[in-house]
Design a protein around this motif. Structure first.
Motif, mmCIF file in Angstrom:
data_model
loop_
_atom_site.group_PDB
_atom_site.id
_atom_site.type_symbol
_atom_site.label_atom_id
_atom_site.label_comp_id
_atom_site.label_asym_id
_atom_site.label_seq_id
_atom_site.Cartn_x
_atom_site.Cartn_y
_atom_site.Cartn_z
ATOM 1 N N HIS A 74 0.847 -1.143 0.122
ATOM 2 C CA HIS A 74 0.020 0.026 0.013
ATOM 3 C C HIS A 74 0.978 1.164 -0.181
ATOM 4 C CE1 HIS A 74 0.736 -0.461 4.477
ATOM 5 N NE2 HIS A 74 0.405 0.823 4.338
ATOM 6 N N THR A 77 1.843 2.071 -3.552
ATOM 7 C CA THR A 77 0.675 2.604 -4.087
ATOM 8 C C THR A 77 0.596 4.062 -3.850
ATOM 9 O OG1 THR A 77 -0.476 0.474 -3.912
ATOM 10 C CG2 THR A 77 -1.857 2.196 -4.725
ATOM 11 N N HIS A 78 0.984 4.446 -2.800
ATOM 12 C CA HIS A 78 0.886 5.834 -2.094
ATOM 13 C C HIS A 78 1.915 6.510 -2.914
ATOM 14 C CE1 HIS A 78 -1.314 4.984 1.806
ATOM 15 N NE2 HIS A 78 -1.967 4.563 0.813
ATOM 16 N N PHE A 85 -4.526 -6.570 -11.895
ATOM 17 C CA PHE A 85 -4.519 -8.073 -11.505
ATOM 18 C C PHE A 85 -4.737 -9.060 -12.688
ATOM 19 C CE2 PHE A 85 -4.957 -6.343 -7.020
ATOM 20 C CZ PHE A 85 -3.708 -7.133 -6.623
ATOM 21 N N PHE A 91 -14.032 -5.802 -5.646
ATOM 22 C CA PHE A 91 -14.416 -5.908 -4.516
ATOM 23 C C PHE A 91 -15.966 -6.109 -4.579
ATOM 24 C CE2 PHE A 91 -11.188 -2.584 -3.210
ATOM 25 C CZ PHE A 91 -10.302 -3.320 -2.724
ATOM 26 N N MET A 94 -19.244 -4.444 -2.991
ATOM 27 C CA MET A 94 -19.271 -3.033 -3.350
ATOM 28 C C MET A 94 -19.769 -2.855 -4.737
ATOM 29 S SD MET A 94 -15.901 -1.574 -1.698
ATOM 30 C CE MET A 94 -15.204 -2.374 -0.414
ATOM 31 N N TYR A 106 -8.277 6.088 0.118
ATOM 32 C CA TYR A 106 -7.045 5.835 0.734
ATOM 33 C C TYR A 106 -5.612 5.915 0.142
ATOM 34 C CZ TYR A 106 -9.210 2.970 4.404
ATOM 35 O OH TYR A 106 -9.940 2.679 5.655
ATOM 36 N N THR A 107 -5.733 6.249 -1.196
ATOM 37 C CA THR A 107 -4.247 6.930 -1.749
ATOM 38 C C THR A 107 -4.299 8.391 -2.042
ATOM 39 O OG1 THR A 107 -4.060 4.633 -2.579
ATOM 40 C CG2 THR A 107 -2.651 6.410 -3.696
ATOM 41 N N ARG A 157 -9.873 1.273 -11.674
ATOM 42 C CA ARG A 157 -9.462 1.239 -9.996
ATOM 43 C C ARG A 157 -7.895 1.402 -9.996
ATOM 44 N NH1 ARG A 157 -10.950 -4.166 -6.540
ATOM 45 N NH2 ARG A 157 -8.912 -4.474 -7.310
ATOM 46 N N GLY B 186 -12.731 0.527 4.356
ATOM 47 C CA GLY B 186 -11.422 -0.206 4.337
ATOM 48 C C GLY B 186 -11.614 -1.643 5.066
ATOM 49 N N THR B 189 -13.099 -3.824 1.990
ATOM 50 C CA THR B 189 -12.102 -4.343 1.354
ATOM 51 C C THR B 189 -11.436 -5.530 1.892
ATOM 52 O OG1 THR B 189 -10.425 -2.826 1.999
ATOM 53 C CG2 THR B 189 -11.579 -2.086 0.343
ATOM 54 N N ASP B 192 -13.408 -8.502 1.267
ATOM 55 C CA ASP B 192 -13.696 -8.943 -0.127
ATOM 56 C C ASP B 192 -12.274 -9.354 -0.645
ATOM 57 O OD1 ASP B 192 -16.134 -8.352 -0.115
ATOM 58 O OD2 ASP B 192 -15.945 -6.586 -1.408
ATOM 59 N N ASP B 193 -11.229 -8.716 -0.350
ATOM 60 C CA ASP B 193 -9.916 -9.110 -1.122
ATOM 61 C C ASP B 193 -8.798 -8.286 -0.579
ATOM 62 O OD1 ASP B 193 -7.886 -9.685 -2.650
ATOM 63 O OD2 ASP B 193 -9.307 -10.136 -4.374
ATOM 64 N N LEU B 195 -5.634 -8.476 -0.921
ATOM 65 C CA LEU B 195 -4.534 -8.110 -1.696
ATOM 66 C C LEU B 195 -4.961 -7.171 -2.918
ATOM 67 C CD1 LEU B 195 -1.992 -9.721 -1.994
ATOM 68 C CD2 LEU B 195 -2.881 -10.843 -4.290
ATOM 69 N N ALA B 196 -6.104 -6.953 -3.178
ATOM 70 C CA ALA B 196 -6.495 -5.686 -4.041
ATOM 71 C C ALA B 196 -6.619 -4.510 -3.154
ATOM 72 C CB ALA B 196 -8.111 -6.188 -4.662
ATOM 73 N N ALA B 197 -7.025 -4.746 -1.865
ATOM 74 C CA ALA B 197 -6.849 -3.659 -0.846
ATOM 75 C C ALA B 197 -5.689 -2.870 -0.869
ATOM 76 C CB ALA B 197 -7.606 -4.082 0.292
ATOM 77 N N GLU B 198 -4.701 -4.079 -0.607
ATOM 78 C CA GLU B 198 -3.282 -3.328 -0.552
ATOM 79 C C GLU B 198 -2.867 -2.653 -1.830
ATOM 80 O OE1 GLU B 198 -0.193 -3.325 1.126
ATOM 81 O OE2 GLU B 198 -1.367 -3.864 3.102
ATOM 82 N N ALA B 199 -3.276 -3.091 -2.942
ATOM 83 C CA ALA B 199 -3.096 -2.352 -4.209
ATOM 84 C C ALA B 199 -3.807 -1.110 -4.367
ATOM 85 C CB ALA B 199 -3.514 -3.440 -5.481
ATOM 86 N N CYS B 200 -4.753 -0.921 -3.743
ATOM 87 C CA CYS B 200 -5.470 0.287 -3.784
ATOM 88 C C CYS B 200 -5.099 1.100 -2.576
ATOM 89 C CB CYS B 200 -7.010 0.096 -3.471
ATOM 90 S SG CYS B 200 -7.694 -0.722 -5.032
ATOM 91 N N GLY B 201 -4.020 0.897 -1.952
ATOM 92 C CA GLY B 201 -3.338 1.827 -0.903
ATOM 93 C C GLY B 201 -4.075 1.630 0.204
ATOM 94 N N VAL B 202 -4.698 0.578 0.508
ATOM 95 C CA VAL B 202 -5.355 0.348 2.086
ATOM 96 C C VAL B 202 -4.233 -0.296 2.973
ATOM 97 C CG1 VAL B 202 -7.353 -0.660 3.488
ATOM 98 C CG2 VAL B 202 -7.584 0.031 1.127
ATOM 99 N N PRO B 203 -3.820 0.409 4.080
ATOM 100 C CA PRO B 203 -2.915 -0.278 5.072
ATOM 101 C C PRO B 203 -3.636 -1.452 5.863
ATOM 102 C CG PRO B 203 -3.602 1.899 5.704
ATOM 103 C CD PRO B 203 -4.480 1.825 4.594
#
Lengths: 244, 318
Positions: A74, A77-78, A85, A91, A94, A106-107, A157, B186, B189, B192-193, B195-203
């Motif tokens: 993460h 990503t920031h 992928f 998700f 959602m 988040y970013t 995304r 957060g 995510t 749900d996933d 790995l995808a969460a991390e890729a979106c910047g979620v710590p």
């Protein structure tokens, strides 16, 4: 001109198996790099090492002039590395709009250090969906999408995080001819906006038309790197792809 | 509806419930309702980790008992009023939640669930061997008949009921606020996933630790007044299976994606259990939980909320 991404002698092992063996790779700002190689050659592992999903044992990765070694995914990503992928990972619980809201919250928000108003966020989500042609499905859920729409959501995304570098990991596998053109056009548009793109792909037509430069991985080693026309004629590459 | 408005509404509803209960003033009513409120808090707390983040915690009883035993400890060490005990228990169980999260963060799915179950066993063993809080014999806490409050004398059980009602309101408002916040997104995510969460910047690590801490703290708070309520606390009752099972079953029956689910589940299941305890036998309790859980898994796997949402969707597009 200094490179945007600098991969220096990166090695990754899984037990006794060497997935990446001393990989060196440089990507210049605004470049379109194609990364190819047979199945199991280490392409996705390399992506994972760049994105921080996996940590490389030796060597180093630096991005935008700073090392990103040891940073979690993460944090990278920031810094501006985004990825899609190989198998879309939306998700599921959602709506499409909310899927895009995550990187915005988040970013983008943390990077700019300011709070977007609620309406700002909604407008941005809509804009991104518009870009990939999914605006009319904003309130639907990923399960309602077709394969190509899912890939587009995945790219939208990744783009929502406003990256400097986008890594598209086989975002066209299994798509039809015209769908591939769709995605390619989208990637070219993004690149024209100033985003560096690494395209990982098996479909040679797509790779050849898209890439400025081509790098080839075989069994964890980089065997070629250069102009696409030259690389595909390289005897070693031909041997790796077609066998002897 | 924003959080302040929602908080005001729940406070009004809570005050109405309190006034109604006070008007009837039957001790048993307070006694039974207290248990239901306690389960609303437990179910809501479980749902913050289990429902929002998708991490199934089998160790709810451990956190509940930690809250209860913090009160027993304080009772012997330095007696405090119950509102202060809430804070002590929240800190103790919150830290334990953080620690559990930190130790088990690499585990997913059933592995995480087993680790939380192990935590409960380890803690129970510790408490059984800790003489100061009564060990295996248990600890008596003699609660006063009544309490003076701003010149008015209130029945003690009514006092406990009022406090638990307040805690329930806080828990529900917190859960609902989380749901609509960045943190809530957060959490979702992670469910749900990751790995995808991390890729979106979620710590993800930090977000998970926040979840385990909040969830643990509320479970501990639910247990804080328990020794005063029950009068005699022994390890087997504080670490009872019913707490672990109920705090999972209630959100499952109500629906795990929203704060309403645990509330409905707890009221439904809690009332049914109270009724069964009085009319049939106290041992039938867990049987009811089991049967209802099986029924809901078959009929409404997403709980009552999921069932209603499904009907609504079907009604909208015929």
């Amino acid at each position: 001109m200094s490179a945007l991404l600098h991969v220096d002698n990166v090695t990754k092992r899984f037990g006794g198996f060497i997935a990446l063996d001393g990989i060196d790779l440089e990507v210049q700002p605004r470049e379109r790099l194609g990364l190819i190689g047979p199945n199991g050659s280490g392409k996705s592992t390399l992506v994972n090492c760049i994105c921080g999903t996996l940590q490389n044992e030796s060597g180093s990765v630096s991005f935008d002039g700073q090392t990103v070694d040891g940073l979690a995914a993460h944090e990278r990503t920031h810094r501006g590395i985004a990825r899609s992928f190989q198998l879309p990972r939306p998700f599921h619980s959602m709506s499409l709009a909310d899927n895009l809201r995550i990187p915005l919250l988040y970013t983008v928000r943390t990077r700019e250090g300011m709070l977007h108003a609620h309406s700002d966020l909604n407008a941005r989500c809509h804009e991104l969906l518009e870009m990939v042609g999914l605006a009319n499905k904003a309130q639907q859920f990923p399960r309602d999408l077709t394969q190509v729409e899912m890939r587009k959501l995945e790219l939208a995304r990744a783009m929502a995080a406003e990256p400097k570098l986008l890594i598209a990991d086989e975002s066209m596998a299994g798509l039809s001819h015209s769908e591939i053109d769709d995605i390619l056009a989208l990637l070219v548009r993004l690149n024209e906006r100033g985003i560096t793109v690494i395209l990982i792909e098996h479909i040679m037509r797509a790779v050849m038309s898209f890439s400025h430069r081509l790098a080839v991985l075989v069994s964890g080693k980089k065997i070629a790197d250069g102009k696409p026309e030259d690389v595909v004629r390289d005897p070693e590459v031909v041997r790796a792809y077609l066998g002897q | 509806m924003n959080t302040t408005k929602f908080a005001l509404i729940t406070i009004v509803v809570g005050a109405a419930v309190m006034a109604f209960a006070h008007w009837y003033s039957i001790d048993y009513l307070f006694f039974a309702s207290y248990t239901i409120l306690q389960f609303i808090v437990l179910a809501t707390a479980w749902n913050i980790l289990g429902g929002y983040c998708g991490y199934v915690n089998f160790g709810s009883a451990a956190f509940f008992a930690m809250g209860a035993y913090s009160s027993v400890f304080m009772h012997k060490f330095y007696p405090l009023p119950i509102p202060a005990l809430f804070i002590v228990s929240a800190i103790v169980s919150g830290i334990a939640g953080f620690g559990m999260g930190y130790l088990t963060l690499r585990l997913r799915g059933s592995f995480f669930a087993i680790a939380t179950l192990a935590l409960a066993v380890v803690l129970q063993t510790l408490v059984v061997n800790w003489e100061y809080v009564g060990g295996s014999r248990g600890a008596y806490i003699i609660r006063p008949e009544s309490i003076e409050f701003a010149g008015i004398t209130i029945n003690y059980i009514e006092y406990l009921f009022g406090l638990m009602l307040l805690l329930t309101i806080i828990a529900l408002v917190t859960a609902r606020a989380i749901e609509r916040s960045q943190l809530g997104f957060g959490f979702a995510t992670i469910r749900d996933d990751e790995l995808a969460a991390e890729a979106c910047g979620v710590p993800t690590l930090r977000v998970k630790l926040i979840a385990t801490t909040i969830s643990g703290a509320f479970m501990g708070m639910a247990g804080a007044p328990f020794p005063y309520y029950i009068g005699y606390l022994q390890p087997s009752s504080a670490f009872g299976l019913e707490y672990a099972v109920n705090s999972i079953a209630m959100p499952m029956i109500g629906g795990t994606t929203s704060w309403v689910g645990p509330l409905i589940g707890a009221i439904l299941l809690g009332s049914a259990q109270q009724y069964a305890t009085v009319s049939i036998s106290s041992e039938v309790n867990l049987l009811i939980v089991g049967l209802m859980l099986v029924a809901f898994v078959i009929i409404a796997p997403n709980g009552l909320i999921g069932l209603v949402q499904g009907w609504r969707r079907a009604w909208r597009k015929p």
